[in-house]
Enzyme design. Structure first.
Site, PDB file in Angstrom:
ATOM      1  CB  ILE A  97      -0.961   0.000   1.213  1.00 31.55           C
ATOM      2  CG1 ILE A  97      -1.692  -1.334   1.297  1.00 31.55           C
ATOM      3  CG2 ILE A  97      -1.964   1.136   1.092  1.00 31.55           C
ATOM      4  CD1 ILE A  97      -2.543  -1.490   2.536  1.00 31.55           C
ATOM      5  CB  SER A 101      11.392  -6.864   7.111  1.00 30.42           C
ATOM      6  OG  SER A 101      10.238  -6.077   7.289  1.00 30.42           O
ATOM      7  CB  SER A 124      -6.390  -3.611  10.272  1.00 24.14           C
ATOM      8  OG  SER A 124      -6.952  -4.836   9.876  1.00 24.14           O
ATOM      9  CE1 TYR A 183      -1.818  -6.266  10.811  1.00 23.90           C
ATOM     10  CE2 TYR A 183      -4.058  -7.092  10.652  1.00 23.90           C
ATOM     11  CZ  TYR A 183      -3.102  -6.195  10.274  1.00 23.90           C
ATOM     12  OH  TYR A 183      -3.406  -5.202   9.371  1.00 23.90           O
ATOM     13  CE  LYS A 235      -1.597  -2.449  11.521  1.00 25.36           C
ATOM     14  NZ  LYS A 235      -0.738  -1.343  11.052  1.00 25.36           N
ATOM     15  CG  ASN A 276      -9.401  -8.200   3.399  1.00 22.86           C
ATOM     16  OD1 ASN A 276     -10.110  -7.751   4.300  1.00 22.86           O
ATOM     17  ND2 ASN A 276      -8.733  -9.317   3.512  1.00 22.86           N
TER      18      ASN A 276
HETATM   19  N1  UFG Z   1      -7.555 -17.329   2.823  1.00 28.40           N
HETATM   20  C1  UFG Z   1      -7.579 -18.605   2.284  1.00 28.40           C
HETATM   21  N2  UFG Z   1      -6.391 -19.138   1.880  1.00 28.40           N
HETATM   22  C2  UFG Z   1      -5.193 -18.472   1.961  1.00 28.40           C
HETATM   23  C3  UFG Z   1      -5.198 -17.154   2.513  1.00 28.40           C
HETATM   24  C4  UFG Z   1      -6.401 -16.628   2.940  1.00 28.40           C
HETATM   25  O1  UFG Z   1      -8.614 -19.238   2.199  1.00 28.40           O
HETATM   26  O2  UFG Z   1      -4.153 -19.027   1.556  1.00 28.40           O
HETATM   27  C5  UFG Z   1      -8.829 -16.717   3.230  1.00 28.40           C
HETATM   28  C6  UFG Z   1      -8.869 -16.304   4.686  1.00 28.40           C
HETATM   29  O3  UFG Z   1      -9.286 -17.368   5.491  1.00 28.40           O
HETATM   30  C7  UFG Z   1      -9.866 -15.141   4.627  1.00 28.40           C
HETATM   31  C8  UFG Z   1      -9.633 -14.511   3.262  1.00 28.40           C
HETATM   32  O4  UFG Z   1      -8.985 -15.522   2.497  1.00 28.40           O
HETATM   33  O5  UFG Z   1     -11.185 -15.631   4.662  1.00 28.40           O
HETATM   34  C9  UFG Z   1      -8.731 -13.297   3.308  1.00 28.40           C
HETATM   35  O6  UFG Z   1      -7.522 -13.632   3.986  1.00 28.40           O
HETATM   36  P1  UFG Z   1      -6.227 -12.695   3.881  1.00 28.40           P
HETATM   37  O7  UFG Z   1      -5.127 -13.384   4.606  1.00 28.40           O
HETATM   38  O8  UFG Z   1      -5.977 -12.323   2.462  1.00 28.40           O
HETATM   39  O9  UFG Z   1      -6.659 -11.366   4.618  1.00 28.40           O
HETATM   40  P2  UFG Z   1      -7.313 -11.182   6.086  1.00 28.40           P
HETATM   41  O10 UFG Z   1      -8.801 -11.075   5.916  1.00 28.40           O
HETATM   42  O11 UFG Z   1      -6.775 -12.160   7.044  1.00 28.40           O
HETATM   43  O12 UFG Z   1      -6.829  -9.723   6.432  1.00 28.40           O
HETATM   44  C10 UFG Z   1      -5.491  -9.458   6.789  1.00 28.40           C
HETATM   45  C11 UFG Z   1      -5.513  -8.263   7.718  1.00 28.40           C
HETATM   46  C12 UFG Z   1      -5.970  -7.025   7.017  1.00 28.40           C
HETATM   47  C13 UFG Z   1      -5.175  -6.826   5.806  1.00 28.40           C
HETATM   48  C14 UFG Z   1      -5.238  -8.050   4.947  1.00 28.40           C
HETATM   49  C15 UFG Z   1      -4.386  -7.905   3.732  1.00 28.40           C
HETATM   50  O13 UFG Z   1      -6.398  -8.532   8.781  1.00 28.40           O
HETATM   51  O14 UFG Z   1      -5.769  -5.919   7.875  1.00 28.40           O
HETATM   52  O15 UFG Z   1      -4.764  -9.166   5.664  1.00 28.40           O
HETATM   53  O16 UFG Z   1      -3.083  -7.661   4.120  1.00 28.40           O
HETATM   54  F1  UFG Z   1      -5.667  -5.779   5.110  1.00 28.40           F
END
Ligand code: UFG
Length: 342
Positions: free
Chosen positions: A16, A38, A129, A153, A157, A183
């Protein structure tokens, strides 16, 4: 409205941060980047310069917890404002490495606040977040809804927001805008800037991109027993270009009112993991292999933004849909299969 400014962007080589740096440069602001690389690389800074047609004023390789290095950055420039992205952001990793998350995310933010105070910089845009809303069944979520973080995490935040609110109470000249993004996904339409995580991606979109081009075998879908229409997790995916515009507008509105304000940054529309797989398959013109596995610790069923407050405050709304998000992410993956050149 804040006019042309000199802005410190922490984490400016990240996903971002790099898109926001271009957006700021495109709008006449000077950008100074601090990044420890990193989860990014100096190649991103070169791409920022290429896309914007001019380079950032400076880019420093430094850790925010390195007090001497941070002081030097502030000594070398006269910042009007700071946009603070630098942090760790993977839910699964945070469950394994909670102390690192508190150290880097919370400690990095207080180190930055200290440097800002010492150098009389009073404007900050903070990366928060949607994950702070945590285990909620409310759809959509407004800024007034309670925080119930479910993983380290998200807790970092939330703690940062609490610290910023408290500091603003006692330092009246400080203006802070915390943006709770949902997201962020997608890439710059040029295909030159995108998401380049180091190692195997944690987040679903870069993972999908690497499955689509054959670098990874298949996506693991984390759970199909959530109380959602198809059982997989629902998120409010928002195009990183819309998010970058949100940061630039936040910066320009920092002087609207002193103290701490919080805004959701999302589209108001939810997409399940399986819907995302289908949209990505369509963009890539190839079926994407996946398998259903168990839930990921710390995950929640559904998070969708009510982003009407920010629309009312500064007229920010999203203008890019899911098709644009997956097309741009796929273009970036094809043009940069191994990320940025070193
Ligand atoms: N998911 C899968 N398989 C994967 C990765 C994720 O099924 O390999 C699913 C997760 O279970 C979730 C959705 O995809 O339902 C989104 O997961 P992400 O890991 O992409 O993102 P998150 O919702 O966990 O969000 C996190 C942080 C946010 C941030 C976002 C992107 O909570 O603040 O990652 O960096 F914006």
């Amino acid at each position: 409205m804040l006019g042309p400014s000199t802005v410190l962007v922490t984490g400016g080589a990240g996903f971002i941060g790099s898109h926001t740096a271009v957006e700021l440069l495109d709008h006449g602001h000077e950008v100074v980047i601090v990044d420890d690389y990193s989860n990014s690389s100096p190649g991103a800074v070169e791409r920022i310069a290429k896309v914007a047609g001019r380079p950032p004023a400076a880019a420093y390789e430094a850790d925010l917890l390195d007090r001497r290095a941070l002081t030097e950055v502030f000594d070398n420039h006269s910042f009007d404002a700071v946009v603070h992205f630098a942090a760790k952001k993977a839910v699964g990793e945070s469950v394994r490495l909670p102390v690192e998350y508190y150290d880097i995310n919370v400690g990095g933010t207080t180190a930055l606040l200290r440097a800002m105070r010492e150098h009389e910089v009073h404007r900050l845009v903070f990366s928060s977040s949607c994950s702070i809303y945590g285990d909620t069944t409310k759809v959509p979520l407004t800024e007034g809804d309670p925080a119930r973080p479910t993983n380290p995490y998200a807790t970092t935040k939330w703690l940062c927001e609490r610290i910023l609110t408290d500091v603003c109470r006692y330092v009246p000249e400080l203006s802070v805008l915390a943006l709770r993004y949902f997201n962020p996904v997608g890439a710059h339409p040029s295909g030159l800037l995108g998401e380049v995580p180091n190692g195997v991606p944690n987040n679903v979109m870069p993972y999908l991109a690497q499955v689509a081009d054959g670098r990874l075998d298949r996506l693991q879908v984390f759970g199909d027993d959530y109380p959602t229409p198809d059982g997989t997790g629902v998120r409010d995916y928002v195009h990183v270009m819309d998010v970058a515009e949100g940061h630039r507008m936040a910066l320009e509105h920092l002087d609207d009112k002193p103290g701490m304000s919080v805004f959701n940054i999302g589209t108001g529309r939810g997409t399940s993991v399986l819907e995302l797989v289908s949209a990505f398959s369509h963009a890539a013109g190839t079926p994407i292999p996946y398998e259903i596995t168990g839930r990921r610790p710390g995950d929640v069923a559904e998070l969708i933004a009510d982003a009407t407050a920010v629309a009312r405050a500064w007229g920010w709304t999203t203008s890019r849909d899911l098709a644009a998000m997956v097309e741009d992410a796929w273009r970036f993956q094809q043009m940069n299969p191994a990320g940025y050149p070193n």
